[in-house]
Design a protein around this motif. Sequence first.
Motif, mmCIF file in Angstrom:
data_model
loop_
_atom_site.group_PDB
_atom_site.id
_atom_site.type_symbol
_atom_site.label_atom_id
_atom_site.label_comp_id
_atom_site.label_asym_id
_atom_site.label_seq_id
_atom_site.Cartn_x
_atom_site.Cartn_y
_atom_site.Cartn_z
ATOM 1 N N ALA A 24 0.813 -1.183 -0.165
ATOM 2 C CA ALA A 24 -0.026 0.183 -0.255
ATOM 3 C C ALA A 24 1.001 1.546 0.383
ATOM 4 O O ALA A 24 0.470 2.280 -0.204
ATOM 5 C CB ALA A 24 -0.765 0.396 0.947
ATOM 6 N N LYS A 25 1.802 1.468 0.458
ATOM 7 C CA LYS A 25 2.526 1.766 0.190
ATOM 8 C C LYS A 25 2.981 3.110 -0.798
ATOM 9 O O LYS A 25 3.235 3.871 -1.047
ATOM 10 C CB LYS A 25 4.287 1.920 0.406
ATOM 11 C CG LYS A 25 4.561 1.624 1.987
ATOM 12 C CD LYS A 25 5.330 1.361 2.795
ATOM 13 C CE LYS A 25 6.433 0.780 4.442
ATOM 14 N NZ LYS A 25 7.261 0.823 4.427
ATOM 15 N N HIS A 31 -3.992 8.397 -3.075
ATOM 16 C CA HIS A 31 -5.094 7.498 -1.869
ATOM 17 C C HIS A 31 -5.361 8.291 -0.677
ATOM 18 O O HIS A 31 -5.889 7.460 0.025
ATOM 19 C CB HIS A 31 -5.507 6.007 -2.676
ATOM 20 C CG HIS A 31 -5.679 6.026 -4.082
ATOM 21 N ND1 HIS A 31 -6.950 6.101 -4.385
ATOM 22 C CD2 HIS A 31 -4.692 5.251 -4.973
ATOM 23 C CE1 HIS A 31 -6.932 5.268 -5.619
ATOM 24 N NE2 HIS A 31 -5.626 4.702 -5.601
ATOM 25 N N GLY A 32 -4.096 8.946 -0.300
ATOM 26 C CA GLY A 32 -3.868 8.669 0.735
ATOM 27 C C GLY A 32 -3.550 7.621 2.085
ATOM 28 O O GLY A 32 -3.690 6.942 1.684
ATOM 29 N N ALA A 75 -0.561 0.796 -14.447
ATOM 30 C CA ALA A 75 1.021 1.131 -14.435
ATOM 31 C C ALA A 75 1.463 0.400 -13.081
ATOM 32 O O ALA A 75 2.302 -0.138 -12.717
ATOM 33 C CB ALA A 75 1.493 2.163 -14.799
ATOM 34 N N GLN A 76 0.589 0.843 -12.252
ATOM 35 C CA GLN A 76 0.621 0.738 -9.845
ATOM 36 C C GLN A 76 0.621 -1.134 -10.011
ATOM 37 O O GLN A 76 1.086 -1.549 -9.579
ATOM 38 C CB GLN A 76 -1.017 1.800 -9.595
ATOM 39 C CG GLN A 76 -0.313 2.592 -9.930
ATOM 40 C CD GLN A 76 1.440 3.368 -10.091
ATOM 41 O OE1 GLN A 76 1.627 2.786 -8.139
ATOM 42 N NE2 GLN A 76 1.864 3.972 -10.728
ATOM 43 N N VAL A 77 -0.777 -2.079 -10.761
ATOM 44 C CA VAL A 77 -1.124 -2.925 -10.904
ATOM 45 C C VAL A 77 -0.877 -4.269 -11.241
ATOM 46 O O VAL A 77 -1.052 -5.051 -11.166
ATOM 47 C CB VAL A 77 -3.003 -2.806 -10.112
ATOM 48 C CG1 VAL A 77 -3.293 -2.218 -8.513
ATOM 49 C CG2 VAL A 77 -3.189 -2.559 -10.956
ATOM 50 N N GLU A 90 -7.489 -6.829 1.381
ATOM 51 C CA GLU A 90 -7.687 -7.422 3.055
ATOM 52 C C GLU A 90 -7.010 -5.233 3.829
ATOM 53 O O GLU A 90 -7.549 -5.084 4.638
ATOM 54 C CB GLU A 90 -6.418 -8.222 3.467
ATOM 55 C CG GLU A 90 -6.549 -8.109 4.798
ATOM 56 C CD GLU A 90 -8.574 -9.033 5.487
ATOM 57 O OE1 GLU A 90 -8.945 -9.195 6.676
ATOM 58 O OE2 GLU A 90 -8.842 -10.337 4.385
ATOM 59 N N TYR A 91 -5.776 -5.524 3.457
ATOM 60 C CA TYR A 91 -5.271 -3.928 4.424
ATOM 61 C C TYR A 91 -6.268 -2.778 4.277
ATOM 62 O O TYR A 91 -6.717 -1.902 4.741
ATOM 63 C CB TYR A 91 -3.788 -3.312 4.022
ATOM 64 C CG TYR A 91 -3.181 -2.819 4.374
ATOM 65 C CD1 TYR A 91 -2.711 -3.105 5.314
ATOM 66 C CD2 TYR A 91 -3.051 -1.476 3.819
ATOM 67 C CE1 TYR A 91 -1.871 -1.610 6.411
ATOM 68 C CE2 TYR A 91 -2.703 -0.240 3.849
ATOM 69 C CZ TYR A 91 -1.673 -0.700 5.190
ATOM 70 O OH TYR A 91 -1.462 0.547 6.598
#
Length: 95
Positions: A24-25, A31-32, A75-77, A90-91
């Motif tokens: 998530a970093k 996304h904050g 690009a991120q996923v 989950e996080y």
Amino acid sequence: MKKIIALLFIGGSVLMAADGAALAKKCVACHGMNFEKAPLGRKNHIAKGNTKEDLIKKIKYYQNPKEADEMVMKAQVKNLSDAEIEALAEYIANK
């Protein structure tokens, strides 16, 4: 000896488990820290009202989106494994 090998295997599996917080970093810029931002002019932020299952579906969609404006997320996923997607969802769902 067999017990030691079994313990090493189990321990290695635990160490290799995907870490949702670490994954998530790279998401926090848009996304904050608590996934409270609605990035790129969207109406909702991703932590609001999404279950783990909802988030898994959305992340998998972004791996092969149908709309050109989703290319930033692609690009991120694009390289996330199923285990990483599950850990990340989950996080986020528990934020």
